[in-house]
Design an enzyme around this catalytic site. Structure first.
Site, PDB file in Angstrom:
ATOM      1  N   GLY A   1       0.829  -1.203   0.000  1.00 42.94           N
ATOM      2  CA  GLY A   1       0.000   0.000   0.000  1.00 42.94           C
ATOM      3  C   GLY A   1       0.858   1.245   0.000  1.00 42.94           C
ATOM      4  O   GLY A   1       2.055   1.182  -0.271  1.00 42.94           O
ATOM      5  N   ASN A   2       0.250   2.365   0.275  1.00 35.82           N
ATOM      6  CA  ASN A   2       1.010   3.611   0.369  1.00 35.82           C
ATOM      7  C   ASN A   2       0.367   4.525   1.408  1.00 35.82           C
ATOM      8  O   ASN A   2      -0.676   4.189   1.971  1.00 35.82           O
ATOM      9  CB  ASN A   2       1.110   4.286  -1.002  1.00 35.82           C
ATOM     10  CG  ASN A   2      -0.248   4.642  -1.558  1.00 35.82           C
ATOM     11  OD1 ASN A   2      -0.913   5.550  -1.055  1.00 35.82           O
ATOM     12  ND2 ASN A   2      -0.685   3.908  -2.577  1.00 35.82           N
ATOM     13  N   ALA A   3       0.997   5.660   1.646  1.00 35.32           N
ATOM     14  CA  ALA A   3       0.616   6.491   2.795  1.00 35.32           C
ATOM     15  C   ALA A   3      -0.514   7.479   2.495  1.00 35.32           C
ATOM     16  O   ALA A   3      -0.870   8.279   3.356  1.00 35.32           O
ATOM     17  CB  ALA A   3       1.837   7.251   3.302  1.00 35.32           C
TER      18      ALA A   3
END
Ligand code: C5P
Length: 286
Positions: free
Chosen positions: A90-92
């Site tokens: 995923g990412n932030a």
């Protein structure tokens, strides 16, 4: 209903409204007795949404109604690419900026569709919200919705790569000290939109960049604006991760030639208005 419509209650509500208090409508439905009608408490999520919009509008600069008649698509959140049934890449991205754009566009009169990748933030309760998880799901949803849109804002953080293989069962540690993941490129949704755009459609991309020794985040965003060719590219510096999950943002907006057309700094609702202002100037009839 008898209490709500009592002249004393009506007079008190009118007084509150005259002082600028926003009063939510009381929904109809089953009441405490055998009776049915207006007078129920608004649903908690509707109260929360009204509060979010009111808070957003505190920082907003625009009157409502100037995007009436336009269909607007906003993507938001960060896609998740599964490795197995319990893990993902995923990412932030928090989704906050995209959701602020969807709310602002709706407040300004647009018919809004939000395609939302996972986010722990409250989803906008405006228009239609389509929930997706992976980049491929987002691509399919965007392709379905895009043809009828006047404006598409790709605020989502889409994973550039996904695991070649997602395991059906949980990957075991099994004493391994290192593990290799093989990844393959996801489609570039924004590039596909630009290639298939219909005349007059306005497309806005984002470029979240970090600066390094050879160039600043802003100059990387300007060159991405030129190479990707969206009508507008919203560049923001994400060095140190300060933007993610924050209520504030600072952006520079570029045209397709990489020229700076606007800049905005402040609450994400205000930045949303600045992005919509720049996009609106390119819509037909402006
Ligand atoms: O090249 P980069 O990923 O930084 O480009 C960011 C822009 O491209 C964003 O608007 C993002 O929503 C979009 N994007 C996309 N599909 C991808 C990766 C990014 O549409 N696979």
């Amino acid at each position: 209903t008898a209490m709500l419509e009592h002249p004393a209650t009506e007079a008190n509500l009118a007084l509150l409204r005259s002082r600028g208090v926003q009063v939510l409508d009381s929904p109809s439905g089953a009441l405490t007795g055998a009776d049915v009608g207006r007078g129920r408490m608004a649903e908690p999520e509707d109260i929360a949404e009204a509060v979010f919009i009111a808070l957003d509008r505190l920082g907003a600069t625009k009157p409502t109604g100037d995007l009436e008649g336009f269909d607007v698509l906003v993507t938001a959140g960060g896609t998740r690419e599964p490795l197995d049934p319990v893990r993902f890449l995923g990412n932030a991205s928090s989704g906050k900026q995209g959701f602020a754009i969807a709310r602002a566009a709706a407040q300004r009169g647009a018919k809004v569709t939000t395609i939302a990748a996972p986010s722990s933030e409250p989803f906008p309760k405006v228009g239609e919200v389509v929930q997706v998880t992976t980049a491929l799901e987002m691509e399919a949803a965007v392709k379905r919705a895009a043809p009828r849109m006047d404006l598409v804002v790709m605020a989502a953080a889409v994973a550039d790569y996904r695991p070649v293989k997602s395991e059906d069962t949980k990957i075991k540690r099994a004493g391994r000290e290192t593990m290799q993941l093989e990844l393959m490129a996801n489609p570039d949704i924004l590039a596909g939109l630009i290639a298939n755009r219909r005349p007059g459609q306005v497309i806005v991309g984002f470029a979240a960049e970090t600066g390094d020794r050879s160039a600043s985040a802003v100059s990387y965003a300007a060159s991405k604006a030129r190479s990707k060719g969206a009508d507008l590219t919203v560049g923001n510096a994400v060095t140190g991760g300060a933007v993610f999950g924050s209520d504030a943002n600072a952006v520079v907006i570029f045209d397709s030639k990489g020229r700076r057309v606007a800049a905005a700094e402040g609450p994400k609702a205000q930045v949303a208005d600045a992005i919509l202002d720049a996009a609106k100037a390119l819509l037909p009839g402006e």
